[in-house]
Design a protein around this motif. Structure first.
Motif, short mmCIF file in Angstrom:
data_model
loop_
_atom_site.label_atom_id
_atom_site.label_comp_id
_atom_site.label_asym_id
_atom_site.label_seq_id
_atom_site.Cartn_x
_atom_site.Cartn_y
_atom_site.Cartn_z
N ASN A 127 0.57 -1.03 -0.13
CA ASN A 127 0.35 0.48 -0.06
C ASN A 127 1.24 1.12 0.23
OD1 ASN A 127 -2.28 1.38 0.47
ND2 ASN A 127 -2.48 1.80 2.67
N LYS A 128 0.16 2.18 0.05
CA LYS A 128 1.11 3.62 0.25
C LYS A 128 1.80 4.19 -1.59
CE LYS A 128 0.55 4.31 5.10
NZ LYS A 128 0.53 4.52 5.70
N ASP A 130 1.82 5.78 -3.99
CA ASP A 130 1.44 6.69 -4.14
C ASP A 130 2.59 7.62 -3.65
OD1 ASP A 130 -0.02 8.50 -1.42
OD2 ASP A 130 -0.41 6.74 -2.21
N LEU A 131 3.68 7.19 -2.37
CA LEU A 131 4.29 7.78 -1.42
C LEU A 131 6.50 7.87 -2.35
CD1 LEU A 131 3.07 6.94 2.11
CD2 LEU A 131 2.85 9.87 1.15
N SER A 158 -2.69 2.40 -3.42
CA SER A 158 -3.48 3.33 -3.09
C SER A 158 -4.35 4.03 -2.08
CB SER A 158 -2.31 4.61 -3.77
OG SER A 158 -1.85 6.12 -3.19
N ALA A 159 -4.72 3.96 -1.19
CA ALA A 159 -5.63 4.49 -0.83
C ALA A 159 -6.30 5.43 -0.84
CB ALA A 159 -6.40 4.45 0.74
N VAL A 160 -5.18 6.98 -1.08
CA VAL A 160 -5.09 8.32 -1.82
C VAL A 160 -5.01 8.24 -3.50
CG1 VAL A 160 -3.70 10.03 -2.42
CG2 VAL A 160 -3.43 9.01 0.23
N GLY A 184 -0.43 1.31 10.97
CA GLY A 184 0.09 2.60 10.43
C GLY A 184 0.17 1.88 9.22
N VAL A 185 0.11 0.51 8.44
CA VAL A 185 0.41 0.95 7.27
C VAL A 185 -1.10 0.99 6.02
CG1 VAL A 185 1.57 -0.94 7.37
CG2 VAL A 185 0.09 -1.90 7.01
N GLY A 186 -1.80 1.57 6.60
CA GLY A 186 -3.72 1.67 6.25
C GLY A 186 -4.62 0.58 5.97
N LYS A 187 -4.03 -0.20 6.96
CA LYS A 187 -5.69 -0.97 6.80
C LYS A 187 -6.54 -0.99 6.21
CE LYS A 187 -3.17 -3.45 10.55
NZ LYS A 187 -2.07 -3.07 10.42
N SER A 188 -7.25 0.11 7.56
CA SER A 188 -8.22 0.44 8.30
C SER A 188 -9.12 1.45 6.86
CB SER A 188 -8.72 1.27 9.27
OG SER A 188 -7.44 0.96 10.23
N THR A 189 -7.50 1.85 5.92
CA THR A 189 -8.11 3.36 5.19
C THR A 189 -8.39 2.86 3.99
OG1 THR A 189 -6.53 4.22 6.19
CG2 THR A 189 -6.84 5.40 3.78
N GLY A 203 -6.82 3.34 12.52
CA GLY A 203 -6.07 3.36 13.71
C GLY A 203 -6.29 3.02 14.34
P1 GDP Z 1 -3.62 0.40 9.93
O1 GDP Z 1 -2.80 1.22 11.25
O2 GDP Z 1 -2.68 0.31 9.35
O3 GDP Z 1 -4.97 0.68 10.13
O4 GDP Z 1 -3.15 2.48 9.33
P2 GDP Z 1 -4.24 3.59 9.24
O5 GDP Z 1 -5.82 3.29 7.81
O6 GDP Z 1 -4.90 3.39 9.77
O7 GDP Z 1 -3.78 4.68 8.55
C1 GDP Z 1 -2.19 5.34 9.17
C2 GDP Z 1 -1.63 6.44 8.72
O8 GDP Z 1 -1.96 6.64 6.69
C3 GDP Z 1 -2.85 7.32 7.56
O9 GDP Z 1 -3.14 8.83 7.95
C4 GDP Z 1 -3.64 7.00 6.49
O10 GDP Z 1 -4.46 8.30 5.89
C5 GDP Z 1 -2.23 6.22 5.89
N1 GDP Z 1 -2.93 5.62 4.02
C6 GDP Z 1 -3.38 5.18 4.70
N2 GDP Z 1 -2.75 4.11 2.88
C7 GDP Z 1 -2.74 5.33 2.50
C8 GDP Z 1 -2.04 5.58 1.32
O11 GDP Z 1 -2.34 4.21 -0.02
N3 GDP Z 1 -1.41 6.10 0.80
C9 GDP Z 1 -1.15 7.58 1.61
N4 GDP Z 1 -0.06 8.58 1.38
N5 GDP Z 1 -1.36 7.32 2.88
C10 GDP Z 1 -2.22 6.21 3.30
#
Ligand code: GDP
Ligand code: ZN
Length: 315
Positions: A127-128, A130-131, A158-160, A184-189, A203
């Motif tokens: 994931n991510k 885009d970064l 990319s969730a973005v 922080g890897v973006g599971k919930s997002t 998160g």
């Molecule tokens: P979790 O702990 O795995 O559930 O992670 P979260 O869903 O809380 O995401 C952690 C942070 O990463 C948040 O600030 C999200 O907005 C950010 N995030 C999640 N997915 C992406 C992505 O694909 N790209 C970017 N740039 N940020 C992301």
């Protein structure tokens, strides 16, 4: 009435009945899990029979159907008991990232080994994207080639920007997926992006856990509108290793296992034995050196409890 356990807090169990209604139940009677000492007799994903019980003044679980599979986490205390994280899982999905935060290959490989040992298909989602810097894109391509070559499904999302979300939806549709990954890897997002109605608080579940103690955390199953369920495991970054003998570890590296058929000795550990087909494949570049390194690390028992050695390996 039959249903599926979607949440368990130890004394209360949330059950989704076949008619779709959700009820809170308690447990009646003694349930034991064959083969392991577990701290919880009923786990998320369990198929159960529920009855109304006048004595308990509520609904009780009276029967647990045999499990297709279950994943456990070893308890950290000395009781040697295991905690069943989830049962009846169709696939294990690891959300990883090359950047912010970086997921180490050793972590990915331990996840894959555990999935192989549980005989649960594994999917890796980076994931991510885009970064990612150019360097990180190269690293993503490296992983993509390496893991696909071994037979794992790899996605880049990319969730973005929404990149790869359709692919992820296709993977999750109509299946029970256990979601893992570092915080922080973006599971919930990602899940929210796929199913906005779920509105998982990003998160929060994991973060509220972090404030707490190192006690048991509770997995929860969420239905996806498009069909299928995801099991979120707050505070559990990956599932635990099943007990395995040293000689077994290489069986859970599919590419090593396949090539090991050509080793001279059938008890070859692929360390320095003469006539080792795995070492030869390593030399020829048919087995990835980083995968082999993961094998060695697991063999030596290097894991999260020995982070220094694992980090060292990441370089
Ligand atoms: P979790 O702990 O795995 O559930 O992670 P979260 O869903 O809380 O995401 C952690 C942070 O990463 C948040 O600030 C999200 O907005 C950010 N995030 C999640 N997915 C992406 C992505 O694909 N790209 C970017 N740039 N940020 C992301
Ligand atoms: Zn060998």
């Amino acid at each position: 009435m039959k249903g599926i356990v979607t949440k368990s807090t130890g004394s209360w169990y949330t059950v989704r009945l076949e008619n779709g209604s959700i009820i809170e139940c308690r447990l009646k009677g003694v349930f034991r899990t064959k083969g392991i000492k577990s701290t919880n007799p009923v786990a998320v994903g369990d198929r159960v029979v529920v009855e109304r019980d006048e004595e308990m003044k509520g609904s009780v679980i009276t029967h647990i159907e045999d499990r297709d599979n279950y994943v456990i986490r070893k308890s950290v205390n000395l009781s040697k008991r295991s905690h069943i994280i989830a049962a009846n899982v169709d696939q294990a999905v690891l959300i990883a990232t090359v950047e912010q935060p970086k997921t180490l290959q050793g972590f990915i490989d331990r996840f894959l080994v555990a999935a192989e040992a549980y005989d649960i298909p594994a999917v890796i989602v980076f994931n991510k994207i885009d970064l990612y810097s150019d360097e990180s894109i190269d690293e993503l391509e490296f992983y993509d080639l390496m893991y696909r070559d071994i037979g794992y499904q790899v996605l880049a999302t990319s969730a973005v920007t929404g990149d790869g979300l359709d692919d992820l939806a296709d993977v999750l549709r109509d299946k029970v997926s256990l979601l893992s990954g570092n915080s922080g890897v973006g599971k919930s997002t990602l899940i929210n992006a796929i199913d906005p109605k779920l509105d998982l608080k990003t998160g929060t579940i994991s973060k509220s856990h972090k404030l707490g103690q190192h006690t048991t955390t509770f997995a929860e199953m969420f239905p996806l509108a498009m069909g299928g369920d995801i099991i979120d495991t707050p505070g559990i970054r990956s599932f635990g290793m099943v007990d395995m003998e040293d000689a077994e570890i290489s069986h859970y590296f599919p590419e090593i296992f396949e090539i090991s058929a050509g080793c001279k000795f059938n008890n070859c550990m692929h360390l320095n034995e003469p006539g080792c087909a795995v070492l030869k494949a390593l030399e020829n570049g048919d087995i990835s050196p980083t995968r082999y390194k993961s094998y060695i690390n697991i063999l030596k028992g290097l894991d999260d409890e020995n982070p220094y050695r694992v980090d060292e390996f990441a370089e």
